[in-house]
Each structure stands twice: as C-alpha cells, then as structure tokens.
Design a protein around this motif. Sequence first.
Motif, PDB file in Angstrom:
ATOM      1  N   LEU A  28       0.853  -1.183   0.000  1.00 35.87           N
ATOM      2  CA  LEU A  28       0.000   0.000   0.000  1.00 35.87           C
ATOM      3  C   LEU A  28       0.889   1.234   0.000  1.00 35.87           C
ATOM      4  O   LEU A  28       1.614   1.485   0.958  1.00 35.87           O
ATOM      5  CB  LEU A  28      -0.911  -0.006   1.237  1.00 35.87           C
ATOM      6  N   ALA A  29       0.869   1.988  -1.075  1.00 38.17           N
ATOM      7  CA  ALA A  29       1.654   3.226  -1.177  1.00 38.17           C
ATOM      8  C   ALA A  29       0.720   4.415  -1.035  1.00 38.17           C
ATOM      9  O   ALA A  29      -0.343   4.473  -1.667  1.00 38.17           O
ATOM     10  CB  ALA A  29       2.387   3.278  -2.513  1.00 38.17           C
ATOM     11  N   LEU A  30       1.104   5.385  -0.205  1.00 41.44           N
ATOM     12  CA  LEU A  30       0.263   6.550   0.063  1.00 41.44           C
ATOM     13  C   LEU A  30       1.103   7.819   0.031  1.00 41.44           C
ATOM     14  O   LEU A  30       2.227   7.843   0.552  1.00 41.44           O
ATOM     15  CB  LEU A  30      -0.402   6.432   1.442  1.00 41.44           C
ATOM     16  N   PRO A  31       0.585   8.880  -0.552  1.00 39.49           N
ATOM     17  CA  PRO A  31       1.289  10.165  -0.492  1.00 39.49           C
ATOM     18  C   PRO A  31       1.105  10.790   0.891  1.00 39.49           C
ATOM     19  O   PRO A  31       0.009  10.785   1.460  1.00 39.49           O
ATOM     20  CB  PRO A  31       0.596  10.995  -1.575  1.00 39.49           C
ATOM     21  N   VAL A  32       2.171  11.342   1.429  1.00 41.62           N
ATOM     22  CA  VAL A  32       2.137  11.953   2.757  1.00 41.62           C
ATOM     23  C   VAL A  32       1.280  13.217   2.734  1.00 41.62           C
ATOM     24  O   VAL A  32       1.292  13.990   1.769  1.00 41.62           O
ATOM     25  CB  VAL A  32       3.574  12.268   3.225  1.00 41.62           C
ATOM     26  N   PHE A  49      -8.900  -4.659   8.648  1.00 39.70           N
ATOM     27  CA  PHE A  49      -7.864  -3.844   8.023  1.00 39.70           C
ATOM     28  C   PHE A  49      -7.243  -2.949   9.089  1.00 39.70           C
ATOM     29  O   PHE A  49      -7.925  -2.125   9.693  1.00 39.70           O
ATOM     30  CB  PHE A  49      -8.487  -3.005   6.909  1.00 39.70           C
ATOM     31  N   TYR A  50      -5.926  -3.092   9.311  1.00 46.58           N
ATOM     32  CA  TYR A  50      -5.302  -2.380  10.426  1.00 46.58           C
ATOM     33  C   TYR A  50      -3.882  -1.944  10.060  1.00 46.58           C
ATOM     34  O   TYR A  50      -3.020  -2.772   9.768  1.00 46.58           O
ATOM     35  CB  TYR A  50      -5.269  -3.284  11.656  1.00 46.58           C
ATOM     36  N   VAL A  51      -3.664  -0.630  10.074  1.00 50.33           N
ATOM     37  CA  VAL A  51      -2.332  -0.038   9.944  1.00 50.33           C
ATOM     38  C   VAL A  51      -2.139   0.839  11.175  1.00 50.33           C
ATOM     39  O   VAL A  51      -2.641   1.966  11.224  1.00 50.33           O
ATOM     40  CB  VAL A  51      -2.196   0.803   8.658  1.00 50.33           C
ATOM     41  N   PRO A  52      -1.445   0.355  12.192  1.00 44.93           N
ATOM     42  CA  PRO A  52      -1.330   1.117  13.442  1.00 44.93           C
ATOM     43  C   PRO A  52      -0.796   2.532  13.257  1.00 44.93           C
ATOM     44  O   PRO A  52      -1.187   3.446  13.985  1.00 44.93           O
ATOM     45  CB  PRO A  52      -0.371   0.259  14.281  1.00 44.93           C
ATOM     46  N   ALA A  53       0.093   2.753  12.297  1.00 47.80           N
ATOM     47  CA  ALA A  53       0.659   4.086  12.089  1.00 47.80           C
ATOM     48  C   ALA A  53      -0.296   5.018  11.358  1.00 47.80           C
ATOM     49  O   ALA A  53      -0.046   6.215  11.277  1.00 47.80           O
ATOM     50  CB  ALA A  53       1.964   3.968  11.302  1.00 47.80           C
ATOM     51  N   LEU A  72      -1.657   9.965   6.286  1.00 41.68           N
ATOM     52  CA  LEU A  72      -0.330   9.594   6.778  1.00 41.68           C
ATOM     53  C   LEU A  72       0.535  10.847   6.772  1.00 41.68           C
ATOM     54  O   LEU A  72       0.710  11.475   5.720  1.00 41.68           O
ATOM     55  CB  LEU A  72       0.272   8.511   5.864  1.00 41.68           C
ATOM     56  N   ASN A  73       1.060  11.208   7.922  1.00 42.60           N
ATOM     57  CA  ASN A  73       1.753  12.500   8.052  1.00 42.60           C
ATOM     58  C   ASN A  73       3.271  12.421   7.966  1.00 42.60           C
ATOM     59  O   ASN A  73       3.935  13.451   7.855  1.00 42.60           O
ATOM     60  CB  ASN A  73       1.389  13.150   9.389  1.00 42.60           C
ATOM     61  N   THR A  74       3.833  11.225   8.025  1.00 41.68           N
ATOM     62  CA  THR A  74       5.293  11.108   8.047  1.00 41.68           C
ATOM     63  C   THR A  74       5.740  10.072   7.027  1.00 41.68           C
ATOM     64  O   THR A  74       5.210   8.952   6.998  1.00 41.68           O
ATOM     65  CB  THR A  74       5.794  10.691   9.444  1.00 41.68           C
ATOM     66  N   ALA A  75       6.708  10.430   6.207  1.00 45.54           N
ATOM     67  CA  ALA A  75       7.237   9.486   5.221  1.00 45.54           C
ATOM     68  C   ALA A  75       7.949   8.334   5.924  1.00 45.54           C
ATOM     69  O   ALA A  75       8.487   8.487   7.026  1.00 45.54           O
ATOM     70  CB  ALA A  75       8.203  10.209   4.280  1.00 45.54           C
ATOM     71  N   GLY A  76       7.937   7.188   5.285  1.00 44.90           N
ATOM     72  CA  GLY A  76       8.588   6.017   5.873  1.00 44.90           C
ATOM     73  C   GLY A  76       7.927   4.734   5.418  1.00 44.90           C
ATOM     74  O   GLY A  76       7.036   4.738   4.565  1.00 44.90           O
ATOM     75  N   THR A  77       8.360   3.624   5.989  1.00 44.80           N
ATOM     76  CA  THR A  77       7.801   2.312   5.692  1.00 44.80           C
ATOM     77  C   THR A  77       7.154   1.755   6.950  1.00 44.80           C
ATOM     78  O   THR A  77       7.781   1.731   8.018  1.00 44.80           O
ATOM     79  CB  THR A  77       8.888   1.346   5.193  1.00 44.80           C
ATOM     80  N   TYR A  78       5.929   1.312   6.829  1.00 45.21           N
ATOM     81  CA  TYR A  78       5.147   0.844   7.974  1.00 45.21           C
ATOM     82  C   TYR A  78       4.569  -0.537   7.678  1.00 45.21           C
ATOM     83  O   TYR A  78       4.735  -1.074   6.579  1.00 45.21           O
ATOM     84  CB  TYR A  78       4.034   1.841   8.290  1.00 45.21           C
ATOM     85  N   GLU A  79       3.902  -1.081   8.664  1.00 45.57           N
ATOM     86  CA  GLU A  79       3.335  -2.420   8.526  1.00 45.57           C
ATOM     87  C   GLU A  79       1.822  -2.387   8.686  1.00 45.57           C
ATOM     88  O   GLU A  79       1.294  -1.670   9.538  1.00 45.57           O
ATOM     89  CB  GLU A  79       3.940  -3.380   9.558  1.00 45.57           C
ATOM     90  N   GLY A  80       1.137  -3.161   7.860  1.00 47.75           N
ATOM     91  CA  GLY A  80      -0.289  -3.357   8.000  1.00 47.75           C
ATOM     92  C   GLY A  80      -0.592  -4.839   8.081  1.00 47.75           C
ATOM     93  O   GLY A  80       0.195  -5.665   7.613  1.00 47.75           O
ATOM     94  N   LEU A 100       5.033   8.168   0.948  1.00 45.25           N
ATOM     95  CA  LEU A 100       5.872   8.800  -0.069  1.00 45.25           C
ATOM     96  C   LEU A 100       5.500  10.269  -0.260  1.00 45.25           C
ATOM     97  O   LEU A 100       4.368  10.670   0.020  1.00 45.25           O
ATOM     98  CB  LEU A 100       5.713   8.062  -1.408  1.00 45.25           C
ATOM     99  N   SER A 101       6.427  11.020  -0.761  1.00 42.25           N
ATOM    100  CA  SER A 101       6.110  12.385  -1.174  1.00 42.25           C
ATOM    101  C   SER A 101       5.218  12.321  -2.406  1.00 42.25           C
ATOM    102  O   SER A 101       5.119  11.275  -3.062  1.00 42.25           O
ATOM    103  CB  SER A 101       7.394  13.154  -1.501  1.00 42.25           C
TER     104      SER A 101
END
Length: 262
Positions: A28-32, A49-53, A72-80, A100-101
């Motif tokens: 899942l890719a999302l723009p910040v 469906f759960y993405v804690p971040a 999503l407010n911060t760029a990075g890689t997270y887990e769902g 992602l930006s």
Amino acid sequence: PLDVQVVALDWKWLFIYPEQGVATVNELALPVDRPVRFRISASSVMNSFYVPALAGQIYAMPAMETKLHAVLNTAGTYEGFSGNYSGAGFSTMRFRVKGLSEHDFAAWAEAARRAPVRLDRATYLKLERPSEREPVRHYAAVEQGLFDAVVNLCVEPGKMCMRDMMAIDARGGMGLAGIHNVRALEYDKFAGRGTVPFATTAQPMMVAATCVPMKPREQAEEAVKLTSLAPLKGFNLSRPGASSPLLTLAGNTTLSAPRRAS
C-alpha cells in the motif's frame, strides 16, 4: 482525497487505485499529508484492516463495504495486517505500507503501470484462491467495475449481482420467470464460487425455492397454524420426549431436532 479500494483475500491484501488505474498485492503506497478514502471489502470470511501508524482498525466483510478516512503525516515504511483471525494463513497476512512524497508517489504509480500483467476478472478469480506468503506484485491496469463486482458477489461470468437481486426483490420478485435464475444465485465457495468454474460446470440448473405471494385470507390461516401449541412430528423422527434431542420453544411447544441428511 486519494481513493483506495481494499479487498481482504485468503490470505493476502489487494489494493486498487481507481484514479491511477493500477492495483497491488501486499503493498500500500500513500502520499504523505494527502487524505485517503478507503473502501474495504473481503472475498470470503471477515478480516480487519489495520495499519497502526495510519488509523484504527475497521472490519473487512464479504458482500459488504466499510469505509475508513485517514492521512499519513510522516514518510517512511510501515506495517499493515489483519486484526481478525481468518484461518490457516492469518499469521502471515501482512502488507507493507509506504509513505511517499507526492513526487515519489507519482513515480511509484508510473512504475506500477509498466507491470507485465493487468487485473481483469479472470486474473482476480485466480488470485482469490487461498494462498500464503504472497510476494508484492503490481498490476498495470484494472478492469472497470471490478471492486463493485467483488462487493456484489458477481465477479464470475453469469452471476447476477447482489444489488440487482435486491432490486428485483424490492419490486416483489420475478415470479415464475425467476425460477431459471435461482440456482445461479447460490454464492457458496465450494460449488457456486471458485472451486467449479461457473460457466463450464456440467451440473444442471435447478429450482431451489419459489415463493408465491399469499392472499390476506391465506396469510391469516397460516398465522393460526403457526400459533398452535400442539407437538410437532417430522417424517421418520421420534416424538418429542423420546430418544431424539429436543429443541424447546416458547410455551409448551417442542420440536424434534432434525437428523443430518446422509
């Protein structure tokens, strides 16, 4: 908002991006800092469906659609992952979330459009089959209306969509004209869906049930029958109080528990 359609499969996650025209499995890719509007469903049993971040969890259920709004407010890689047990492959039903930006998200979508395969209905039906530890994959294009077909249980050729069935029921049914469609509306996973190709099965169609509207007088007579407290006896079953287990109803009415058909 960015629209993302989510389908919980056994045991992987499918993400469809209508605006970008691409789809992914387990990524899942999302723009910040861009609001996201999720439409969520499932292919078989209930998941979560759960993405804690990202946001709180919300259920993914077959033949239903839930919605989740998040950002999503911060760029990075997270887990769902799935927060609801759904069978043998549940523990590895996880996906990667990439923040992602806007520029990087556009580049990610463009790269997905260069994938060698597209997600049509036939490809989806293969993907829907139970599997575990699926690698990340991208689809260069998505067949129009696929997510709505998933929600309405009509991805297979020849299936009447649930929304159409409900519209017919709301108008009073199809009467005798509908008896040829009844078998086609069974949505079990072992015959009507998945295991046996619907369009090629040699099993003949059959009438599972036909409902005929009753006149007011007949309805009144049926109501009288239903309120009778006399013990009931089924074919080839013991009378209440004998060896068969009993199901006790309101008042003094008892019903012999039916035997499993051989």
